[in-house]
Scaffold this active site. Structure first.
Site: not given
Ligand code: NOJ
Length: 716
Positions: A264
């Site tokens: 993430d």
């Molecule tokens: C953080 C989020 O937790 C995740 O779900 C998302 O895909 C990413 N950022 C990218 O934006």
């Protein structure tokens, strides 16, 4: 699982590319950059191109922009390996579908698949080839803002909807036009964050991990999902992004996952904050050797993997494996042959097209859950309607969080949808109050409107930024003075239809008594007004059922239907029971609950056998009758209880469901098949076992319905 000739061929080609790559170029493929809170909005890292240090981008939008960046990259790199553009197309790119939680309330895999197809097609037309969807975290705490992004609290239902979402997004074989790589997230147990606070720790036993939080990921992997995102949280003290047990032992070894894992955003660097890594290099070592192939977002892998290799902390084989996994998917996508996307305007005519709007409207009307109805619904055509509440003419908040390049001006508001359905002269609109704050100035106008009307339709709830990432609430009642507003409206004596719009299940206990009808309408997207009007007019007989428990109070949270019985269940027979002194033990509305404008009755429920051996299956049949005067859908639910186990077993678990259309007075016979493998769980030795013994099957309208209970047993 990703498999087949195309996959094998792409893997072979990927290895040929690998043989030509420098170490820097290899590690570049493991690095994703983008416009997010972790990097500069305008920076496309073009200074990295010559060395081949960019493998992917996130959140760069627009066909021209992606083409322009790709062109520059390919003109400067030594090896022409295109970047793969990724984005969070959670429930719509331009045309917005209902939120995933709302979609799940349709209990309809075909609808979820259709929504995924629209999302994928619109994003594809803008150059996106990979989406961080579906989010399949089991969520049992509605304070957690991200409950809106997933399919609810139940592993069985979530697994079936995950399969549908993967199929809608990814298609039959990777590389089809208008399809994207899907990404199952967040691996794993992110939804079990303590206190419903996003990013917070998770403390669950291995059995709960395996029986509750992993099944939807396994279903997604088996359905062929190409990628997986590691989660922000720690699991029992080991961050998910450096968790070799989940990422390597379970995902790679037990399940044979052959796609790639992306972290993430910034999660690898956050290993420092967790207190798990001493410096960024240490963090990269832990994450990479645990199984995180790609770093979102930034230069961490570019900077430190060469050093880690030199120090012998990672091996060339590990790097090569990760690169091959990523290149294989790029090749399958067809990126090496066609790295660009069409820029012609007509390729984007599908945005907000009638076809895409129709999918959103269909999903929307099936997602609405009728909680109460004393007969006031459906509304009659000649009734005068006071349309009130802060969301009655809103075009933005009803789209929900995480809507990509949505366009609120294209939303059909409830006022518009109702005006179209009932005629302008029938509607008296007056907002009454805001979503938040304590401005009561509008109360009088709304009350005056109510007094002139036959019925009040009050559209209340949350704004779109009250759920989604980091949007947690400790009080999940209607915000601001909305409860007071409903009480004020009730003094007019006019019947009230309350429409609650939110990303999460709300606590509606204080307003339930005041409403003659109450509906959870969630956040339905572009076609909100049409979907709502379809239900209120009766053109669509409500068919949505809850997929996450609606608590009676915040104090009951976390709450879900498939809990253990305890040694002192709350049976109301003695004082010393597992109960609250100031709240009921039951929720306001249980999982699976949802009313209709008709009634459904179950009869002749039977099993083909009373006892089965480990290699037999059990057939459950039941007659479902629409006893009312209007046609409609029912969602027939099948739950099982394992009466005695070597570990305590949930009081019931969903093991089957069927959404069935019945004309008025029609009866259909439904058949469910249960096999011993469906009843397996993780024992104390961490084996997946089905234990012989007594079981009960419930054919039910919702998780608390015990009217039909059929005992059976499994023999050795
Ligand atoms: C953080 C989020 O937790 C995740 O779900 C998302 O895909 C990413 N950022 C990218 O934006």
């Amino acid at each position: 699982m990703i498999q087949g000739k195309k996959f094998e061929k792409a893997r072979k080609t990927a290895k040929e590319w690998l043989a030509k790559m420098t170490l820097t170029e290899k590690i570049g493929q493991l690095s994703q950059f983008g416009t997010s809170i972790y990097s500069d909005d305008e920076n496309t890292y073009s200074d990295h191109f010559a060395e081949g240090k960019v493998g992917s981008y996130l959140t760069i939008k627009g066909a021209e922009k992606t083409n322009q960046v790709q062109k520059e990259l390919l003109s400067k790199t030594r090896l022409p390996i295109p970047a793969v553009f990724a984005d969070d197309v959670i429930h719509g790119y331009r045309t917005t579908m209902p939120t995933p939680l709302a979609q799940s309330c349709t209990w309809d895999p075909a609808i979820v698949e259709d929504c995924g197809s629209v999302q994928a097609k619109e994003a594809y037309r803008d150059g996106i080839r990979w989406t961080f969807t579906p989010m399949i975290d089991i969520a049992r705490d509605p304070r957690w803002g991200r409950i809106m992004e997933g399919f609810g609290e139940d592993p069985f239902l979530c697994s079936r909807l995950t399969e549908a979402a993967v199929s809608g997004i990814q298609g039959k074989e990777i590389g089809e036009k208008d399809k994207l790589l899907s990404c199952l997230k967040h691996f794993v147990a992110y939804g079990a964050c303590i206190g419903g606070r996003d990013y917070n720790s998770v403390d669950i036993c291995e059995q709960t991990l395996r029986d509750v939080y992993l099944p939807s990921f396994k279903a997604g992997v088996d359905a062929g999902a190409a990628t997986i995102m590691s989660a922000f949280n720690d699991i029992n003290g080991v961050p998910a992004t450096a968790n070799r047990h989940t990422l390597h032992d379970i995902l790679r070894k037990e399940w044979g996952f052959n796609g790639f894992v992306v972290s993430d955003a910034g999660a690898i660097n956050e290993l420092l904050n967790h207190g798990f890594a001493s410096d960024p290099k240490h963090a990269a070592e832990l994450a990479f050797t645990a199984g995180v192939d790609m770093n979102m977002a930034g230069d961490l892998y570019n900077d430190v993997l060469p050093v880690l290799l030199e120090e012998g902390k990672v091996t060339m084989e590990q790097i090569d494996d990760a690169v091959v996994r990523i290149l294989t998917l790029k090749i399958m996508l067809g990126l090496m042959d066609e790295p660009y996307t069409e820029e012609e305007d007509n390729s984007r005519e599908c945005y907000f097209s009638p076809e895409h709007r129709a999918v959103s409207r269909e999903a929307g009307k099936h997602a609405i859950v009728l909680l109460e109805n004393d007969g006031v619904l459906p509304l009659k055509k000649n009734q005068k309607i006071a349309l009130v509440g802060p969301l009655m003419d809103n075009k933005e908040h009803v789209l929900g969080g995480w809507a990509c390049l949505d366009d609120p001006s294209k939303t059909v508001s409830i006022l518009e949808g109702m005006t179209e359905a009932f005629g302008e002269e029938q509607i008296i609109a007056a907002k009454g109050c805001d979503i938040e704050g304590d401005n009561r100035e509008g109360f009088a106008e709304a009350v005056a409107a109510a007094e002139k009307a036959d019925v009040i339709v009050a559209v209340m709830g949350e704004h779109r930024s009250m759920s989604g990432e980091a949007m947690n609430r400790s009080d999940i009642r209607l915000p601001g003075i909305q409860e007071e507003f409903i009480h004020t409206l009730a003094q007019t004596g006019k019947p009230i239809v309350l429409l609650a719009s939110s990303g999460r299940p709300l606590v509606l206990t204080n307003v339930r008594e005041k409403a003659n009808a109450m509906l959870m309408m969630w956040q339905l997207g572009t076609e909100t007004g049409h979907a709502v009007a379809d239900v209120l007019t009766g053109a669509h007989n409500p068919s949505g059922h809850l997929t996450a428990t609606m608590p009676w109070s915040v104090g009951q949270i976390p709450i879900n239907y498939s809990h253990f019985n305890t040694g002192r269940p709350a049976l109301n027979v003695c004082w010393f029971e597992s109960k609250y002194m100031d709240a009921p033990i039951d929720p306001l509305y249980p999982f699976g609950y949802g009313k209709s404008y008709t009634e459904f009755a179950y009869s002749n429920a039977k099993l083909d056998k009373e006892s089965i051996s480990m290699n037999e299956t059990l057939t459950v049949t039941v007659d479902v009758t629409n006893t009312g005067d209007v046609a409609g859908y029912d969602v027939v639910q099948l739950y099982v209880r394992d009466m005695v186990g070597s570990r305590v077993r949930p009081i019931r678990e969903l093991k089957g469901f069927e959404k069935v259309w019945l004309e008025a007075k029609e009866t259909k016979t439904l058949t469910f098949t249960i096999s011993p493998a469906d009843l397996a769980f993780t024992n104390n030795a961490m084996q997946t076992v089905t234990e012989p013994g007594d079981f009960q099957i419930f054919v039910a309208h919702h998780a608390l319905d015990s009217d039909i209970c059929l005992p059976f047993c499994i023999t050795c």
